[in-house]
Structure formats: C-alpha cells, structure tokens
Motif scaffolding. Structure first.
Motif, PDB file in Angstrom:
ATOM      1  N   UNK A 185       9.978  11.472  23.590  1.00  0.00           N
ATOM      2  CA  UNK A 185       8.597  11.863  23.857  1.00  0.00           C
ATOM      3  C   UNK A 185       7.733  11.643  22.632  1.00  0.00           C
ATOM      4  N   UNK A 186       6.641  10.945  22.814  1.00  0.00           N
ATOM      5  CA  UNK A 186       5.683  10.693  21.726  1.00  0.00           C
ATOM      6  C   UNK A 186       4.348  11.339  22.059  1.00  0.00           C
ATOM      7  N   UNK A 187       3.525  11.470  21.041  1.00  0.00           N
ATOM      8  CA  UNK A 187       2.163  11.968  21.237  1.00  0.00           C
ATOM      9  C   UNK A 187       1.205  10.959  20.611  1.00  0.00           C
ATOM     10  N   UNK A 188       0.529  10.185  21.450  1.00  0.00           N
ATOM     11  CA  UNK A 188      -0.431   9.208  20.908  1.00  0.00           C
ATOM     12  C   UNK A 188      -1.881   9.716  21.000  1.00  0.00           C
ATOM     13  N   UNK A 189      -2.051  10.954  21.520  1.00  0.00           N
ATOM     14  CA  UNK A 189      -3.402  11.542  21.539  1.00  0.00           C
ATOM     15  C   UNK A 189      -3.884  11.801  20.113  1.00  0.00           C
ATOM     16  N   UNK A 190      -2.934  12.120  19.233  1.00  0.00           N
ATOM     17  CA  UNK A 190      -3.295  12.449  17.842  1.00  0.00           C
ATOM     18  C   UNK A 190      -3.946  11.247  17.165  1.00  0.00           C
ATOM     19  N   UNK A 191      -3.258  10.117  17.216  1.00  0.00           N
ATOM     20  CA  UNK A 191      -3.819   8.919  16.578  1.00  0.00           C
ATOM     21  C   UNK A 191      -5.070   8.456  17.341  1.00  0.00           C
ATOM     22  N   UNK A 213       8.011  13.427  15.585  1.00  0.00           N
ATOM     23  CA  UNK A 213       7.554  14.561  14.765  1.00  0.00           C
ATOM     24  C   UNK A 213       6.246  15.151  15.330  1.00  0.00           C
ATOM     25  N   UNK A 214       5.310  14.275  15.674  1.00  0.00           N
ATOM     26  CA  UNK A 214       4.000  14.733  16.168  1.00  0.00           C
ATOM     27  C   UNK A 214       4.141  15.465  17.508  1.00  0.00           C
ATOM     28  N   UNK A 215       4.978  14.914  18.389  1.00  0.00           N
ATOM     29  CA  UNK A 215       5.166  15.553  19.703  1.00  0.00           C
ATOM     30  C   UNK A 215       5.816  16.920  19.524  1.00  0.00           C
ATOM     31  N   UNK A 216       6.759  16.984  18.584  1.00  0.00           N
ATOM     32  CA  UNK A 216       7.453  18.243  18.357  1.00  0.00           C
ATOM     33  C   UNK A 216       6.494  19.285  17.767  1.00  0.00           C
ATOM     34  N   UNK A 226       3.528  15.994  24.805  1.00  0.00           N
ATOM     35  CA  UNK A 226       4.004  14.611  24.973  1.00  0.00           C
ATOM     36  C   UNK A 226       3.094  13.886  25.959  1.00  0.00           C
ATOM     37  N   UNK A 227       2.584  12.715  25.555  1.00  0.00           N
ATOM     38  CA  UNK A 227       1.815  11.934  26.526  1.00  0.00           C
ATOM     39  C   UNK A 227       2.415  10.554  26.791  1.00  0.00           C
ATOM     40  N   UNK A 228       3.450  10.176  26.002  1.00  0.00           N
ATOM     41  CA  UNK A 228       4.063   8.855  26.180  1.00  0.00           C
ATOM     42  C   UNK A 228       5.580   8.973  26.043  1.00  0.00           C
ATOM     43  N   UNK A 229       6.282   8.355  26.985  1.00  0.00           N
ATOM     44  CA  UNK A 229       7.754   8.421  26.958  1.00  0.00           C
ATOM     45  C   UNK A 229       8.316   7.016  26.961  1.00  0.00           C
ATOM     46  N   UNK A 230       9.302   6.775  26.093  1.00  0.00           N
ATOM     47  CA  UNK A 230      10.010   5.500  26.147  1.00  0.00           C
ATOM     48  C   UNK A 230      11.491   5.726  25.884  1.00  0.00           C
ATOM     49  N   UNK A 231      12.248   4.656  25.996  1.00  0.00           N
ATOM     50  CA  UNK A 231      13.686   4.752  25.790  1.00  0.00           C
ATOM     51  C   UNK A 231      14.021   4.165  24.425  1.00  0.00           C
ATOM     52  N   UNK A 280      13.051  18.011  29.512  1.00  0.00           N
ATOM     53  CA  UNK A 280      13.833  16.943  30.155  1.00  0.00           C
ATOM     54  C   UNK A 280      14.067  15.745  29.237  1.00  0.00           C
ATOM     55  N   UNK A 281      13.508  15.795  28.031  1.00  0.00           N
ATOM     56  CA  UNK A 281      13.611  14.650  27.119  1.00  0.00           C
ATOM     57  C   UNK A 281      14.747  14.847  26.117  1.00  0.00           C
ATOM     58  N   UNK A 282      15.330  13.724  25.635  1.00  0.00           N
ATOM     59  CA  UNK A 282      16.420  13.827  24.656  1.00  0.00           C
ATOM     60  C   UNK A 282      15.889  14.076  23.245  1.00  0.00           C
ATOM     61  N   UNK A 283      14.769  13.428  22.918  1.00  0.00           N
ATOM     62  CA  UNK A 283      14.239  13.525  21.549  1.00  0.00           C
ATOM     63  C   UNK A 283      12.716  13.589  21.582  1.00  0.00           C
TER      64      UNK A 283
END
Ligand code: ATR
Length: 264
Positions: free
Chosen positions: A97-103, A77-80, A85-90, A71-74
């Motif tokens: 979709x971002x992944x902040x679990x990694x950091x 790199x980490x999320x892909x 994906x654990x964080x979504x913003x515009x 459902x996300x547009x983009x």
C-alpha cells in the motif's frame, strides 16, 4: 491486457479512469483502467486479485483508504505514518500500500510557487485525505497546523497520529496564511460551509481539495474577499501521476492537454 481499478463508494464522480486511460494510450501500453463501486466486504477479495495478478494495481478512494490496510502485506513509510493508502501494487509476491496523495498535495503547492515554510495553515475537515495533507504540510515545515471538524472526535483522533495539531472549535477562525477545505461540502455545487469568513483580511490562500466543481462556494468566498484560490485539480493529477509511475515505471506527461482533459 493489464487491468487497473479505482475502488470507492461512491465512485461515479471519479475522473481517475479518464486520466489514466489517457496516459495509457499516450504511452502505448496494453492496459485498461476502470472504476468499481464496492462495499467494504469486497476489499479483501480485490487485494487478493492483485496478489493473483488478475489485477495489476488498485487505486483506493473514500471511504476505504484506511479500511483496506489490514488486507495488505506491506505499507510504504508514508502510508504507514498516515494510515492511509490510495495506491496498491505488487512487489514480488507481496501486496504493498502506497500513499501518493502526499506527494500530490506537495507538488500542487510547488506548482503554484507557494513556499509554506513557517506559514500557518488551517484545515477544515478531518476525513480520509487529511492525514496526507498534515504529513505533507509537516514535510514543508509549516509553523502551525490548526484543524476543526464538525465532529470534534475525529479531529481528536488525528491529534493522536499528529501531535503538533491545534484543534479549533467549529466556527472559530484562527490566524492563518492558508486555509484548506478538506470536507465534502461543495461537492454538490450549492452547499456552503457554515463558517463565517466575512471578517477575514485578504492575502491568504484558499485551497479546496474538491476539483469538481472547479469553484466551490468556499473558493468563491475566498476570491470575493481578495484571496488567492486553488482547487484540488493539480493535487488530483499529481497523485495520479505518482500512481502511474509506480505501476508502469514511467512518469506521465502533465501538460495543458492533461489539465484541460478534466474540465471536459
Ligand atoms: P470520511 O469521513 O469517510 O473520511 P470524507 O469525505 O473523507 O469521508 O470526509 C468528510 C468530511 O467532510 C468530514 O470531515 C466531515 O465531517 P464529520 O466528520 O463531522 O462528518 C465533513 N463534512 C461532511 N458534511 C459536512 C457538513 N455539512 N458540514 C461540515 N462538515 C461536513
């Protein structure tokens, strides 16, 4: 007022609202962060709300970190690369979709002054958070990653994404420097992993991704055998702080008050 949400199922246990609302207040932001239990048929609608600016951001937790992706547009790199994906913003008019679990995981290891370079790591479990752990461990240049899971197929699926995994049969224990409990066993205080650790030597690290309860039976076992133990609290705080920074363009303070907040 800007509105943020964490979605998952179950979601009742989540301490994200407590932490984000604390930082929101400290930063004098006109915002609120809430939690919502949803089923997968609501994911698209919620992402649309971010696009329509009715919501300013979403955190996504178990079991939707992968299911939300279509459902996300983009994706970052980490999320892909983790398909998580654990964080979504515009960004402009695109949902990202971002992944902040990694950091989050990486900073938690640094906080305890551990250098995992050339170390052997054994992951127990193959659920939603595990791709992020593996990505982070590879970034830290560990020498070997072993994985076991009650359902072997899920470990095999992870090996498609991360070729350097060594799959271990459930119940067997390889030589390792750090072991991570990434199963949900221990979320209920009395649960015990059916793996026999009694022949282990000390001087290892036992890491549990679970932060509530603070000391799972897995960590108690590790401690009784003379090992260092870490729970998932700092990983949780660091992933939240990275999400906060993405949404509010501000790094929230992480001090004893914040760390203790989650114990209350
Ligand atoms: P999801 O599977 O939806 O990603 P999760 O909470 O991220 O959910 O992952 C749960 C993990 O805990 C899985 O690795 C699961 O093992 P299975 O793949 O075999 O289900 C593991 N798990 C849950 N209960 C367990 C138990 N009683 N013994 C061993 N592993 C267990």
């Amino acid at each position: 007022m800007k509105k943020y949400l964490v979605i998952g199922n179950p979601i009742n246990h989540s301490l994200s609202p407590k932490l984000h609302n604390y930082w929101i207040k400290k930063s004098n932001l006109d915002a609120i962060y809430e939690k919502l239990e949803v089923n997968s048929d609501k994911l698209e609608e919620l992402v649309d709300k971010v696009k329509e600016k009715k919501l300013c951001g979403l955190n996504v937790t178990v079991p939707f970190k992968k299911n939300i992706i279509p459902y996300l547009d983009k994706l970052s790199k980490e999320a892909s690369e983790t398909q998580s994906v654990n964080t979504i913003c515009l960004d402009g008019n695109k949902t990202v979709g971002h992944n902040t679990d990694i950091i989050g995981f990486e900073l938690s290891i640094k906080k305890f002054d551990f250098d995992l370079k050339n170390k052997k790591v054994f992951i127990v479990g193959a659920g939603g958070v595990v791709p992020s752990l593996i990505y982070s461990l590879n970034k830290m240049n560990v020498s070997e990653i072993f994985i076991c899971n009650r359902t072997l197929r899920k470990a095999e699926e992870l090996k498609i994404l991360f070729k350097n995994l060594t799959i271990i049969n459930w119940g067997e224990i390889p030589e390792f420097d750090m072991i991570i409990n990434a199963t949900s066993v221990g979320l209920n205080k009395d649960e015990i992993l059916d793996i026999n650790f009694s022949n282990l030597k000390s001087n290892k690290i036992f890491y549990d991704v679970i932060y509530n309860p603070q000391e799972t039976n897995f960590l108690k076992t590790g401690k009784n055998l003379g090992n260092k133990i870490i729970n998932g609290k700092m990983m949780f705080i660091y992933q939240a702080s990275a999400a906060f920074d993405l949404w509010h363009n501000k790094k929230p303070e992480i001090n004893d008050d914040v760390i203790n907040l989650l114990d209350k």
